[in-house]
Write a protein that holds these residues in place. Structure first.
Motif, PDB file in Angstrom:
ATOM      1  N   ILE A 156      44.640  69.494  13.214  1.00 31.48           N
ATOM      2  CA  ILE A 156      44.576  68.236  12.146  1.00 31.48           C
ATOM      3  C   ILE A 156      44.436  66.911  12.737  1.00 31.48           C
ATOM      4  O   ILE A 156      45.204  66.653  13.616  1.00 31.48           O
ATOM      5  CB  ILE A 156      45.988  68.270  11.589  1.00 31.48           C
ATOM      6  N   ASP A 157      43.390  66.349  12.505  1.00 28.19           N
ATOM      7  CA  ASP A 157      42.876  65.314  13.211  1.00 28.19           C
ATOM      8  C   ASP A 157      42.422  63.976  12.068  1.00 28.19           C
ATOM      9  O   ASP A 157      41.583  63.733  11.448  1.00 28.19           O
ATOM     10  CB  ASP A 157      41.454  65.332  13.754  1.00 28.19           C
ATOM     11  N   THR A 158      43.467  62.945  12.037  1.00 28.03           N
ATOM     12  CA  THR A 158      43.386  61.951  11.324  1.00 28.03           C
ATOM     13  C   THR A 158      43.185  60.810  12.106  1.00 28.03           C
ATOM     14  O   THR A 158      43.197  59.386  11.408  1.00 28.03           O
ATOM     15  CB  THR A 158      44.623  61.821  10.223  1.00 28.03           C
ATOM     16  N   VAL A 159      43.111  60.920  13.224  1.00 26.41           N
ATOM     17  CA  VAL A 159      43.079  59.966  14.231  1.00 26.41           C
ATOM     18  C   VAL A 159      41.766  59.680  14.936  1.00 26.41           C
ATOM     19  O   VAL A 159      41.051  58.493  14.869  1.00 26.41           O
ATOM     20  CB  VAL A 159      44.163  60.106  15.425  1.00 26.41           C
ATOM     21  N   LYS A 179      48.846  59.141  16.909  1.00 20.24           N
ATOM     22  CA  LYS A 179      48.160  57.637  17.118  1.00 20.24           C
ATOM     23  C   LYS A 179      48.114  57.156  18.506  1.00 20.24           C
ATOM     24  O   LYS A 179      47.573  56.470  18.945  1.00 20.24           O
ATOM     25  CB  LYS A 179      48.622  56.804  16.097  1.00 20.24           C
ATOM     26  N   THR A 180      49.255  57.747  19.144  1.00 19.80           N
ATOM     27  CA  THR A 180      49.436  57.428  20.746  1.00 19.80           C
ATOM     28  C   THR A 180      48.837  58.373  21.756  1.00 19.80           C
ATOM     29  O   THR A 180      49.252  59.491  21.293  1.00 19.80           O
ATOM     30  CB  THR A 180      51.027  57.334  20.881  1.00 19.80           C
ATOM     31  N   PHE A 207      45.356  62.549  22.655  1.00 21.05           N
ATOM     32  CA  PHE A 207      46.071  62.135  21.288  1.00 21.05           C
ATOM     33  C   PHE A 207      46.635  63.592  20.769  1.00 21.05           C
ATOM     34  O   PHE A 207      47.464  63.394  20.110  1.00 21.05           O
ATOM     35  CB  PHE A 207      45.073  61.614  20.234  1.00 21.05           C
ATOM     36  N   GLY A 208      46.009  64.679  21.143  1.00 22.81           N
ATOM     37  CA  GLY A 208      46.448  65.919  20.489  1.00 22.81           C
ATOM     38  C   GLY A 208      47.769  66.385  20.923  1.00 22.81           C
ATOM     39  O   GLY A 208      48.209  66.189  21.899  1.00 22.81           O
TER      40      GLY A 208
END
Length: 483
Positions: free
Chosen positions: A336-339, A360-361, A388-389
């Motif tokens: 799930i990647d919204t970044v 986000k971090t 990020f993951g």
């Protein structure tokens, strides 16, 4: 305020990074308080700093050579290519945006240059010597007005300059002359001499060339460094991807956004690695999906170009599959990647029982861990994470026992059937683990076990620096610096 020495090259891959590494160790051994610096580096091979940010692997290695903890101050600007002429801009270890090459040159560089020079001033004030690495060639006519990593830094820092060339490629005298002619008079005055790198043969045969350079420019040749077989990471801008098939057929997929491919250097030394670019080539004893600068986009590339089906089929027929960082995420069940890619929920390849959510971090840490995977179970390892993951699995690959030296207990990675994935960059630099991994696979093929030896980066830096010191006029360099 301390002094500054700058290493410039006649071209990319001339040997600047490793010469700086050697000088850092040589001068540190002589008792000087030395630190490295590169105002701007473009690299896909990053590493964590003591502050928790990202820096280039080159400056990370140079910090070790200086016996300093790697700091974002040593590489304030890091550009991480994303493809399509765009790069992620990392300043002082933290991502600050993604820009096109044109926009970066026209709008971002000046502001970042001023900030980077403030950092350089701070380093000069606190240390005896700053050894600065240039980038590529300092005299590219179309780029010189925008260049913030070469002679502009040298003049700002009032640094003495060394010009290094790779004689193994040929044309080294011509490249030195060409570079010197394209430098301004003020820039030429800052150069104190030349270094010929990767020479094979009798250096006395080069004497007429040395005499020509000294007569024309009044600058001596400071050293001829022999061609050295070493195990130190090279800068990655000209990295080659050789196809070497050893007794074990180890395949690494060359992803469009491949990153941190220095992870696989020990496999090169111990066996050989075959970098593959076509799905029909898949079918080795080991298939490795490496780290990626853009995990989901590379996963979709694998899917579109037939790699996913080829990996699944090869795995079904007995290939062992490994994923490192982004590769681990791709081999899981869901991302799930919204970044990073902002594509939302994407199905993974499904060979590992793991699910990943991008946050986000970014986590950038040095890790120590204990492996849970069967043939190497209980092995203590170390490495670093840049991600990020955040992944979860009921069958973790290892338990993190310390983050930046602080004790913890945190599962990471995943184990599947003839597969594992981990966030530990540098996992194969743990030689006990790598030996156990390779010998498990060799035993399956009826091959004799191998020993890949025991050495450390620290030992290799010392060995390499010793060779450079014996072939470099260090006394003259110190004299030019007034040390």
């Amino acid at each position: 305020m301390g002094d500054a020495l700058m290493v410039l090259g006649t071209l990319s891959g001339a040997g600047k990074s490793l010469l700086v590494t050697a000088l850092c160790r040589i001068l540190s051994n002589l008792g000087y308080d030395v630190v490295p610096f590169k105002s701007q580096n473009m690299s896909l091979n990053s590493a964590p700093s003591i502050e928790g940010g990202e820096i280039s692997r080159a400056q990370y290695l140079q910090a070790i050579a200086c016996r300093k903890k790697p700091s974002v101050k040593f590489n304030p600007i890091l550009l991480k290519p994303e493809g399509n002429m765009r790069s992620q801009v990392v300043f002082m270890g933290k991502p600050v945006g993604s820009v096109s090459a044109r926009d970066y040159m026209l709008s971002k560089k000046e502001e970042l240059f001023r900030k980077a020079m403030t950092v350089l001033n701070e380093l000069k004030e606190k240390h005896d010597l700053v050894i600065i690495e240039g980038a590529g060639s300092p005299v590219e006519i179309n780029l010189k007005d925008y260049d913030i990593a070469n002679t502009r830094v040298m003049l700002y820092a009032k640094a003495k300059g060394i010009l290094v060339t790779d004689i193994d490629r040929g044309g080294s005298f011509a490249s030195i002359v060409g570079t010197m002619e394209l430098l301004s008079e003020r820039e030429r005055e800052a150069i104190i001499g030349f270094v010929f790198n990767r020479f094979r043969g009798d250096a006395s045969l080069l004497k007429p060339g040395f005499e020509y350079l000294e007569k024309r420019y009044g600058k001596p040749t400071l050293g001829v460094i022999p061609y050295v077989e070493h195990r130190l990471p090279e800068e990655d801008s000209l990295a080659e991807f050789p196809k070497v098939r050893g007794e074990l057929h180890i395949q690494v997929i060359k992803l469009p956004h491949i990153s941190n491919f220095t992870d696989f250097e020990p496999l090169h030394w111990a066996n050989g690695v075959d970098y593959v670019t076509k799905a029909e080539e898949i079918g080795g004893d080991v298939i490795i999906v490496p780290g990626s600068k853009n995990t989901v986009e590379d996963l979709l590339w694998l899917r579109k170009n037939g790699f996913e089906d080829a990996i699944i089929e090869a795995h079904r027929e007995g290939s062992f599959v490994v994923g490192i960082c982004g590769g681990f995420q791709m081999l899981g069940e869901k991302i799930i990647d919204t970044v990073e890619s902002k594509r939302g929920t994407v199905n993974g390849i499904g060979l590992l029982p793991a699910k990943t959510v991008f946050e986000k971090t970014k986590r950038t840490n040095h890790l120590t861990a204990k492996v849970l995977w069967g043939p190497a179970k209980g092995t203590a390892v170390e490495g670093y994470e840049i991600r990020f993951g955040r992944s979860t699995s009921e069958r973790p690959f290892s338990v993190i026992t310390a983050i930046n030296g602080a004790k913890t207990f945190e599962p990471e990675g995943a184990i599947g059937k003839r597969a594992f994935g981990t966030y530990l960059h540098g996992i194969f630099h743990n030689f006990v683990f790598t030996e156990r991994f390779l010998n498990f696979l060799r035993a399956e093929k009826g091959l004799e076990p191998v020993s890949i030896g025991r050495w450390s980066i620290e030992e290799e830096i010392e060995r390499f620096a010793g060779i450079v010191e014996r072939n470099l006029d260090v006394e003259r360099i110190l004299g030019e610096l007034g040390l």
